[in-house]
Write a protein that holds these residues in place. Structure first.
Motif, PDB file in Angstrom:
ATOM      1  N   PRO A  58       0.926  -1.225   0.114  1.00 50.64           N
ATOM      2  CA  PRO A  58       0.007  -0.172   0.131  1.00 50.64           C
ATOM      3  C   PRO A  58       0.971   1.235   0.169  1.00 50.64           C
ATOM      4  O   PRO A  58       0.459   2.635  -0.962  1.00 50.64           O
ATOM      5  N   ARG A  95       1.970   2.080  -3.568  1.00 53.31           N
ATOM      6  CA  ARG A  95       0.940   2.047  -4.574  1.00 53.31           C
ATOM      7  C   ARG A  95       0.314   3.912  -4.314  1.00 53.31           C
ATOM      8  O   ARG A  95       0.101   4.374  -5.334  1.00 53.31           O
ATOM      9  N   GLN A  96       0.433   4.387  -3.058  1.00 53.24           N
ATOM     10  CA  GLN A  96       0.697   5.726  -2.919  1.00 53.24           C
ATOM     11  C   GLN A  96       1.940   6.193  -3.816  1.00 53.24           C
ATOM     12  O   GLN A  96       1.697   7.441  -4.333  1.00 53.24           O
ATOM     13  N   GLU A 106       0.665   6.292  -7.793  1.00 50.85           N
ATOM     14  CA  GLU A 106      -0.198   7.697  -7.484  1.00 50.85           C
ATOM     15  C   GLU A 106       0.411   8.395  -7.873  1.00 50.85           C
ATOM     16  O   GLU A 106      -0.382   9.376  -8.978  1.00 50.85           O
ATOM     17  N   LEU A 107       0.809   8.980  -7.134  1.00 46.56           N
ATOM     18  CA  LEU A 107       1.664  10.117  -6.801  1.00 46.56           C
ATOM     19  C   LEU A 107       2.444  10.765  -8.012  1.00 46.56           C
ATOM     20  O   LEU A 107       2.930  11.366  -8.562  1.00 46.56           O
ATOM     21  N   THR A 155      10.186  10.983  -5.767  1.00 39.56           N
ATOM     22  CA  THR A 155       9.277  10.143  -5.143  1.00 39.56           C
ATOM     23  C   THR A 155       9.608   8.486  -6.046  1.00 39.56           C
ATOM     24  O   THR A 155       9.645   7.892  -5.158  1.00 39.56           O
ATOM     25  N   VAL A 183       4.477   8.229   4.893  1.00 43.44           N
ATOM     26  CA  VAL A 183       4.446   8.475   3.097  1.00 43.44           C
ATOM     27  C   VAL A 183       3.126   9.492   2.816  1.00 43.44           C
ATOM     28  O   VAL A 183       2.627  10.883   1.838  1.00 43.44           O
ATOM     29  N   ALA A 184       2.309   9.808   4.343  1.00 43.15           N
ATOM     30  CA  ALA A 184       1.310  11.144   4.609  1.00 43.15           C
ATOM     31  C   ALA A 184       2.308  12.160   4.424  1.00 43.15           C
ATOM     32  O   ALA A 184       1.621  13.271   3.714  1.00 43.15           O
ATOM     33  N   ARG A 239       2.806  13.325   0.503  1.00 46.38           N
ATOM     34  CA  ARG A 239       1.693  12.904   0.111  1.00 46.38           C
ATOM     35  C   ARG A 239       1.731  14.812  -0.045  1.00 46.38           C
ATOM     36  O   ARG A 239       1.844  15.356  -1.007  1.00 46.38           O
ATOM     37  N   ASN A 247       1.204  17.366  -3.129  1.00 48.95           N
ATOM     38  CA  ASN A 247      -0.011  17.815  -3.103  1.00 48.95           C
ATOM     39  C   ASN A 247      -0.419  19.120  -3.400  1.00 48.95           C
ATOM     40  O   ASN A 247      -0.579  19.749  -4.028  1.00 48.95           O
TER      41      ASN A 247
END
Length: 271
Positions: free
Chosen positions: A100, A103-104, A107-108, A139, A155-156, A159, A163
């Protein structure tokens, strides 16, 4: 845009990680409950799905709209060097924890690659392009990390930094569209009646559009990152130039031959 090939799911080079690592609950999207780390009953020994051609009929619509952005093969073949969790149980728990996170990150990479195509190379905002490139490179380096580093990665936080760049890119692009731009970031629009609505350059980031009626809506250049389109009716809608729209979002929605899509995305077969 950077090469997106590695951001496309390649199930043939993955050990069925999304079918094992992730949990799901009995609902309109899944026929049964499954705990994280527990193999799905439909997962075969060759890491393929035993009901792949009839997932929707069997009650597993959620599987048909999931996209790992290529994280599955990255974890299986690169991070763990092709060691199958079945043959090397000692790696299983760590592999399921890494998936997971990867995966993040993938996606980024997908969003950053798109943002780079929109950021100006010259002018007062040209610096944004350099920041996006630096974020993409950082990344990509993270995706090459060892399992221990990935498990410990905040990862938060990473991200959130990316963002901020994506939001700046979005605002820059949408500011070039004349007229009033709707600000509906994170709005609860479940079942909303938006047929024929003018949503050009709207901010719909993270909006809940589940089962919304968007027939004939103008969504050109709208920011749709993270918007939930499950069962949304997009028949006849215009999504030309929509920002950060993904294939999985379209796959979760309803549309028809009159729905206008960005050139980089495919019309779902079930439409």
């Amino acid at each position: 845009m950077t090469d997106r090939t590695n951001l496309l799911a390649d199930c043939g080079n993955c050990f069925g990680l999304c079918c094992v690592a992730l949990p799901f609950a009995a609902s309109a999207d899944f026929a049964v409950d499954k705990k994280a780390g527990q193999p799905c009953a439909n997962l075969r020994s060759d890491s393929r799905c035993g009901i792949h051609t009839r997932l929707r009929e069997e009650g597993f619509q959620g599987c048909t709209v999931y996209d790992c952005f290529g994280a599955g093969q990255q974890v299986s073949q690169v991070t763990f060097g092709g060691r199958d969790w079945r043959e090397d149980p000692a790696t299983a728990r760590k592999m399921f924890a890494v998936f997971p996170v990867m995966r993040q990150l993938h996606e980024l990479l997908r969003y950053l690659g798109e943002a780079l195509t929109m950021a100006p190379a010259e002018g007062p905002h040209s610096g944004l392009r350099g920041e996006l490139r630096a974020a993409l490179d950082a990344t990509e380096r993270l995706t090459a990390s060892d399992p221990e580093t990935l498990v410990e990665l905040d990862v938060a936080r990473h991200r959130a930094g990316v963002n901020e760049l994506l939001l700046r890119t979005s605002e820059l692009v949408r500011s070039g569209v004349r007229g009033k731009r709707a600000e509906r970031r994170g709005a609860d629009l479940m079942g909303a009646r938006l047929r024929g609505a003018d949503l050009r350059a709207a901010n719909l980031r993270g909006a809940l559009l589940i089962a919304a009626d968007l027939r004939g809506a103008d969504l050109r250049t709208a920011d749709l990152i993270g918007a939930d389109f499950r069962d949304a009716d997009l028949r006849g809608a215009d999504l030309t130039g929509a920002l950060f729209l993904t294939q999985s979002q379209l796959d979760a929605a309803k549309g028809d031959a009159a729905t206008v899509l960005p050139a980089s995305l495919a019309r779902p077969s079930h439409w």
